[in-house]
Enzyme design. Sequence first.
Site, short mmCIF file in Angstrom:
data_model
loop_
_atom_site.label_atom_id
_atom_site.label_comp_id
_atom_site.label_asym_id
_atom_site.label_seq_id
_atom_site.Cartn_x
_atom_site.Cartn_y
_atom_site.Cartn_z
N HIS A 1 0.80 -1.23 0.00
CA HIS A 1 0.00 0.00 0.00
C HIS A 1 0.82 1.27 0.00
O HIS A 1 0.28 2.34 0.29
CB HIS A 1 -0.91 0.05 1.23
N LYS B 1 -8.61 14.09 3.91
CA LYS B 1 -7.77 12.89 3.93
C LYS B 1 -6.85 13.01 5.13
O LYS B 1 -6.80 14.07 5.76
CB LYS B 1 -6.95 12.79 2.64
N ARG B 2 -6.12 11.95 5.48
CA ARG B 2 -5.17 12.08 6.58
C ARG B 2 -4.19 13.23 6.29
O ARG B 2 -3.91 13.53 5.13
CB ARG B 2 -4.40 10.77 6.77
N LYS C 1 0.84 14.30 1.05
CA LYS C 1 -0.46 14.63 0.46
C LYS C 1 -0.56 16.13 0.13
O LYS C 1 -1.39 16.56 -0.63
CB LYS C 1 -1.60 14.19 1.39
N THR D 1 -8.44 6.65 -2.49
CA THR D 1 -9.81 6.22 -2.77
C THR D 1 -10.75 7.40 -2.59
O THR D 1 -11.84 7.41 -3.17
CB THR D 1 -10.25 5.08 -1.82
N LYS E 1 -14.31 8.54 -4.69
CA LYS E 1 -15.60 8.91 -4.09
C LYS E 1 -16.09 10.23 -4.67
O LYS E 1 -17.27 10.39 -5.01
CB LYS E 1 -15.48 9.05 -2.57
C1 LIG Z 1 -11.95 7.41 1.77
C2 LIG Z 1 -11.47 7.84 3.10
C3 LIG Z 1 -10.11 8.07 3.29
C4 LIG Z 1 -9.08 7.94 2.19
O1 LIG Z 1 -8.92 9.18 1.57
P1 LIG Z 1 -7.69 9.48 0.57
O2 LIG Z 1 -8.03 10.79 -0.01
O3 LIG Z 1 -7.70 8.38 -0.44
O4 LIG Z 1 -6.47 9.49 1.40
C5 LIG Z 1 -9.69 8.49 4.54
N1 LIG Z 1 -10.57 8.67 5.54
C6 LIG Z 1 -11.89 8.48 5.38
C7 LIG Z 1 -12.81 8.73 6.53
C8 LIG Z 1 -12.39 8.05 4.16
O5 LIG Z 1 -13.71 7.83 4.02
#
Ligand SMILES: *Cc1c(COP(=O)(O)O)cnc(C)c1O
Length: 825
Positions: free
Chosen positions: A365, A556-557, A562, A666, A670
């Site tokens: 990952h 995101k985190r 990032k 991911t 979304k």
């Molecule tokens: C989808 C999701 C992530 C992943 O987000 P990335 O932009 O791909 O890092 C992190 N936290 C939550 C709560 C999510 O639903």
Amino acid sequence: MTESTPLIATPEHSVEGFVREYLRELNFSQGTVLERASVNDKYLALARTVRHYLMARWMRTTADQIRTQPKAVAYLSAEFLLGRQLDNALIASDLESIAREGLASLGVDLDELREEEIEPGLGNGGLGRLAACFIDSLATMSVPAIGYGIRYEYGIFRQTFVDGRQVEEPDNWLDRGSPWEFAHPEHEVTVSFGGHTEKYTDPSGRERTRWVPGWQVLGVPYNYMVPGYRNGRVNTLRLWSARATHAFDLKIFNYGDYAEAVRAQTFAENISKVLYPEDSTPQGKELRLQQQYFFVACSLRDFIDQLLPEGFDLHRLPERIVFQLNDTHPVIAIPELMRILVDEQGFEWDEAWDVTRRCFAYTCHTLLPEALEVWPVELMGRLLPRHLEIIYRINDDFLDEVRESSGGDELLVRRMSIIAEHPERAVRMAYLATVAGAKVNGVAELHSQLLRDKVLTDFADHFPEKFTNVTNGVTPRRFLRLANPGLSALITEAIGDGWVTDLDRLRELEPLADDAEFRRRFREVKAANKDRLVRLLATRDGIDVDPGTMLDVMVKRLHEYKRQLLKLLHVVTLYDRITSGELAVEDVTPRTVVFGAKAAPGYRMAKEIIALINHVGAVVNAHPEVSRVLRVAFPANYNVTVAETLVPAADLSEQISLAGKEASGTGNMKFALNGALTIGTDDGANVEIRQLVGDEHFFLFGLTEPEASAMQEAGYRPSSYYEENASLRRAIDLIAKGTFSGGDPATFAPVVSNLLDEDRFMVLADYQSYLDAQERVEAAYADPDAWSRSAVLNVARTGFFSSDRSMRDYLDRIWHAEPLPANGE
Ligand SMILES: *Cc1c(COP(=O)(O)O)cnc(C)c1O
């Protein structure tokens, strides 16, 4: 469990049946009456009622699997970031409207009860959420599968801000009752640690090894339903909770040392006490290795003892199971299976190896070298002495093979050793997984390619057939059907509801992108979703957002790779241009920049960046001129539940990692599926999103991976960008001189110097390109009709990113397992 169809009384699928069941739950399980019930009572009764409708499907699915003995998938993951369960159970069982009507007839509001559920936050971010999407898809596709993980008593911390700085609070998600789990203490499993190994001669005269452990704990399984979407199937997620062994406390109690007995219990139970709040940051704590071995040992034991028929010939194990390793966290399962086969089952080493290497597959990952897990040999030897011996033997055999095939290339041998020698002797878990796994996959095309070319190059040369790609996906049930009821209804009206389980059918929407009436209704849905978000932010966070503005979202985190700082520099630049008079307010597209991000509590720089975002936000939002066209909103505690309201409301999706650093992402999927346009780099799955939606519907910017690598190699000097780009210099100077920290230049000095001196993720190199792309965004947004055409095309062309498709790819390329027939009811 018998093999015949279990007898379960399913309540009647009608409003009356539902109401009867609900009142029964309220009276007999919650022990209250409607008139006196608290909201939590009402929620718990509702959860149990819905659960009853799924029970027969669950038991039937389990019975079918035991009867037909198909090959199953065991998804081993230290994290499952599930999100709320009630909503998903309601749509899976087609009870939404029945529940709403039934409750309304009792004067109860379904939506109020939904808000009562605390989501199980048993994961950090993308990796844990992926595991949750995957088990949802497996259930919906009727694939015999089980998820195995840890039932953390405390999940990911609850984030609050004090003076703009992150403060972590414990997530006590179990405090108000946990109606979705079933504890099975009668199926507890014993897990050993420590001690030593010894040689002995068995009755047949063979020299063998046994492990004499130093201490033991018990693993108690908790089962969770994983309902398939209206296919009559419910799979199982089994999470393990640690308990002290009974022998342990009894003995000490008998000596009268109560305090010691309690201490032993606490020690054992610490193993499943808390999720490590880390994500893509180095991690090397003893307790974490205990957690990993704990859940993996429980899961293997469980599968072999509970799910296989008695007397099953374990030589045939690969016909019945594939263990998918979600990152390196469960990789200790490999020596554990070897130990079971060799030490307990009396297999010869080679026989055991032949079985083991066909039972595992490994998903990598990351691309960040520091995120590849290694465990010091000293620690591994102390905690799992037998496993360390087994790893040494695997390594010796493997390195002999490398020596032979390379004609004695000792440099190569050293590079490929599972045991690193520097800075200390340590086990490289990714190497172990690659050597033992039947397959190794990356999580997006670019990532899989970089894994082969950069991270696991020697292994890709040695085992070319092992390497493959499966691009990640997200479940359309949660992230479209549930999160975006308005768009779901619009899509279903246009093309029917088949898309929920066959997301490629979104393609049928393509012609509607040219239909003005459809676009108008699409915009109506987006506007309603924005209103919903505005209400949430107002009540949850006291944040005031104007739904008439462009919603520019980065959630995101928090991690330097990032690049939340790049987004922030854009905000600061806009602030600078407006306050300096360079830009007239009338010429700026009004936007609300929404951030959501948790930082690992030990990650100093990430926490500084959070504080900086909040401080910039406070100044921007308080400025009379600037705040007319620019606002920053940073709701605390971003989680799955927040994502479900935020994502459908977004206009612009920020996916701006440095190329070559984000494995897939991911969140990007979304947003695209919900009709946001992406501003993004050529990184992770952004690459595939752009290819599918088309360049003209995606705002690409920034260095490519080869460009960024070349620049690093040539000696990247961030300060040169600062010197040469006036706009960038002004933005950084504003931060440096304390504009956002009450005039104190010291507050954010570490962030500034980090950018100017090192800038490991090349924020400054991509700044101008990002600003230019944002200008293209503004120009595009000025034409609402063209923008919504692009947005519709984003929805229509991203059906590929369903996790159902990911699961099909895993089934075809890695698992070679078959679905059960759907369970018609
Ligand atoms: C989808 C999701 C992530 C992943 O987000 P990335 O932009 O791909 O890092 C992190 N936290 C939550 C709560 C999510 O639903």
